[in-house]
Design a protein around this motif. Sequence first.
Motif, PDB file in Angstrom:
ATOM      1  N   SER A  39       2.204  -4.941   3.880  1.00  0.00           N
ATOM      2  CA  SER A  39       3.250  -5.797   4.464  1.00  0.00           C
ATOM      3  C   SER A  39       4.179  -6.333   3.390  1.00  0.00           C
ATOM      4  O   SER A  39       5.396  -6.354   3.564  1.00  0.00           O
ATOM      5  CB  SER A  39       2.624  -6.973   5.216  1.00  0.00           C
ATOM      6  N   ALA A  40       3.597  -6.748   2.270  1.00  0.00           N
ATOM      7  CA  ALA A  40       4.407  -7.272   1.168  1.00  0.00           C
ATOM      8  C   ALA A  40       5.299  -6.177   0.596  1.00  0.00           C
ATOM      9  O   ALA A  40       6.484  -6.405   0.305  1.00  0.00           O
ATOM     10  CB  ALA A  40       3.506  -7.854   0.080  1.00  0.00           C
ATOM     11  N   ALA A  41       4.749  -4.968   0.454  1.00  0.00           N
ATOM     12  CA  ALA A  41       5.528  -3.844  -0.082  1.00  0.00           C
ATOM     13  C   ALA A  41       6.664  -3.483   0.879  1.00  0.00           C
ATOM     14  O   ALA A  41       7.777  -3.169   0.448  1.00  0.00           O
ATOM     15  CB  ALA A  41       4.622  -2.643  -0.317  1.00  0.00           C
ATOM     16  N   MET A  62      -6.074 -10.065  -2.143  1.00  0.00           N
ATOM     17  CA  MET A  62      -5.128  -9.582  -1.146  1.00  0.00           C
ATOM     18  C   MET A  62      -5.654  -8.268  -0.568  1.00  0.00           C
ATOM     19  O   MET A  62      -5.959  -7.338  -1.292  1.00  0.00           O
ATOM     20  CB  MET A  62      -3.765  -9.365  -1.818  1.00  0.00           C
ATOM     21  N   ASN A  63      -5.771  -8.201   0.768  1.00  0.00           N
ATOM     22  CA  ASN A  63      -6.295  -6.982   1.385  1.00  0.00           C
ATOM     23  C   ASN A  63      -5.207  -5.915   1.487  1.00  0.00           C
ATOM     24  O   ASN A  63      -4.030  -6.166   1.234  1.00  0.00           O
ATOM     25  CB  ASN A  63      -6.922  -7.287   2.758  1.00  0.00           C
ATOM     26  N   ILE A  64      -5.606  -4.710   1.888  1.00  0.00           N
ATOM     27  CA  ILE A  64      -4.690  -3.569   1.924  1.00  0.00           C
ATOM     28  C   ILE A  64      -3.539  -3.804   2.904  1.00  0.00           C
ATOM     29  O   ILE A  64      -2.379  -3.510   2.598  1.00  0.00           O
ATOM     30  CB  ILE A  64      -5.455  -2.272   2.277  1.00  0.00           C
ATOM     31  N   ALA A  65      -3.855  -4.355   4.095  1.00  0.00           N
ATOM     32  CA  ALA A  65      -2.807  -4.596   5.092  1.00  0.00           C
ATOM     33  C   ALA A  65      -1.779  -5.594   4.559  1.00  0.00           C
ATOM     34  O   ALA A  65      -0.569  -5.427   4.760  1.00  0.00           O
ATOM     35  CB  ALA A  65      -3.420  -5.114   6.388  1.00  0.00           C
ATOM     36  N   THR A  66      -2.242  -6.633   3.869  1.00  0.00           N
ATOM     37  CA  THR A  66      -1.338  -7.633   3.315  1.00  0.00           C
ATOM     38  C   THR A  66      -0.465  -7.022   2.222  1.00  0.00           C
ATOM     39  O   THR A  66       0.733  -7.301   2.127  1.00  0.00           O
ATOM     40  CB  THR A  66      -2.132  -8.835   2.750  1.00  0.00           C
ATOM     41  N   LYS A  67      -1.065  -6.168   1.389  1.00  0.00           N
ATOM     42  CA  LYS A  67      -0.304  -5.495   0.333  1.00  0.00           C
ATOM     43  C   LYS A  67       0.769  -4.591   0.933  1.00  0.00           C
ATOM     44  O   LYS A  67       1.897  -4.546   0.444  1.00  0.00           O
ATOM     45  CB  LYS A  67      -1.235  -4.663  -0.557  1.00  0.00           C
ATOM     46  N   ARG A 107      11.991   3.616   8.639  1.00  0.00           N
ATOM     47  CA  ARG A 107      10.781   2.780   8.714  1.00  0.00           C
ATOM     48  C   ARG A 107      11.134   1.298   8.669  1.00  0.00           C
ATOM     49  O   ARG A 107      10.315   0.451   9.031  1.00  0.00           O
ATOM     50  CB  ARG A 107       9.843   3.108   7.551  1.00  0.00           C
ATOM     51  N   HIS A 108      12.345   1.004   8.195  1.00  0.00           N
ATOM     52  CA  HIS A 108      12.760  -0.387   8.015  1.00  0.00           C
ATOM     53  C   HIS A 108      13.886  -0.809   8.952  1.00  0.00           C
ATOM     54  O   HIS A 108      13.968  -1.975   9.342  1.00  0.00           O
ATOM     55  CB  HIS A 108      13.200  -0.596   6.560  1.00  0.00           C
ATOM     56  N   PHE A 109      14.765   0.144   9.304  1.00  0.00           N
ATOM     57  CA  PHE A 109      15.913  -0.147  10.165  1.00  0.00           C
ATOM     58  C   PHE A 109      16.130   1.025  11.117  1.00  0.00           C
ATOM     59  O   PHE A 109      16.015   2.179  10.702  1.00  0.00           O
ATOM     60  CB  PHE A 109      17.182  -0.353   9.319  1.00  0.00           C
ATOM     61  N   ARG A 137      12.418  -3.497   2.146  1.00  0.00           N
ATOM     62  CA  ARG A 137      13.485  -3.909   3.057  1.00  0.00           C
ATOM     63  C   ARG A 137      14.530  -4.728   2.299  1.00  0.00           C
ATOM     64  O   ARG A 137      15.738  -4.527   2.457  1.00  0.00           O
ATOM     65  CB  ARG A 137      12.885  -4.719   4.203  1.00  0.00           C
ATOM     66  N   ALA A 138      14.073  -5.656   1.456  1.00  0.00           N
ATOM     67  CA  ALA A 138      14.992  -6.466   0.656  1.00  0.00           C
ATOM     68  C   ALA A 138      15.788  -5.598  -0.311  1.00  0.00           C
ATOM     69  O   ALA A 138      16.986  -5.810  -0.508  1.00  0.00           O
ATOM     70  CB  ALA A 138      14.218  -7.542  -0.108  1.00  0.00           C
TER      71      ALA A 138
END
Length: 196
Positions: A8-10, A1-6, A52-54, A15-16
Amino acid sequence: MNIATKRSAAKLERRAELLTAAGELFGQQGFSQVSLEDLGARVGISGPAVYRHFPNKAAVLATLLIEVSEKLLSGGQGVAEAGGTPAEILGKLVDFHADFAFSSPEVIRIQDREWGNLDAESLERVRDLQIRYISVWAHQLELAHPEESASDARFRARSVFGLLNSTPHTVSGPGSKVSARKHLLKRLALAALLAE
């Protein structure tokens, strides 16, 4: 998993977490009594970091109610599509909704009392999703009671939602007592749906 994907997942995970915290805080204290700082503190971030999320607190509420309404509609459609007799499908719909009501009583409180804090577009979206969810139930009720009108079917569905949504607020005690009450509630709800 690349840094950008990590990243995005974080971000999705955070957000959840914020939505879960919002469900708890808005349900317990009311939307107007909760600040973005409260929300951030619940998940271990600063209030400004919530941006950053809402874009604002109202967006948190709208997202929460829209996502819950989408989940209910999708779940209800899945139950209906799995097939069975109308009585069997209604029984599974009761199980599905009761499980939701007992696991998310705070969210039900929010749905009941925070409509006025939604912007017009979000309110319309939530109402549309809820109408579609009621229609899933009403269709099965029309099949189970062909002598009744579509209006009667919607009335039955809404009446049972009232039963299923309000009862979890009054049930407390050890897990076995809650489980027994939940089982009884499901039986009562199905009996109301199928009563002549």
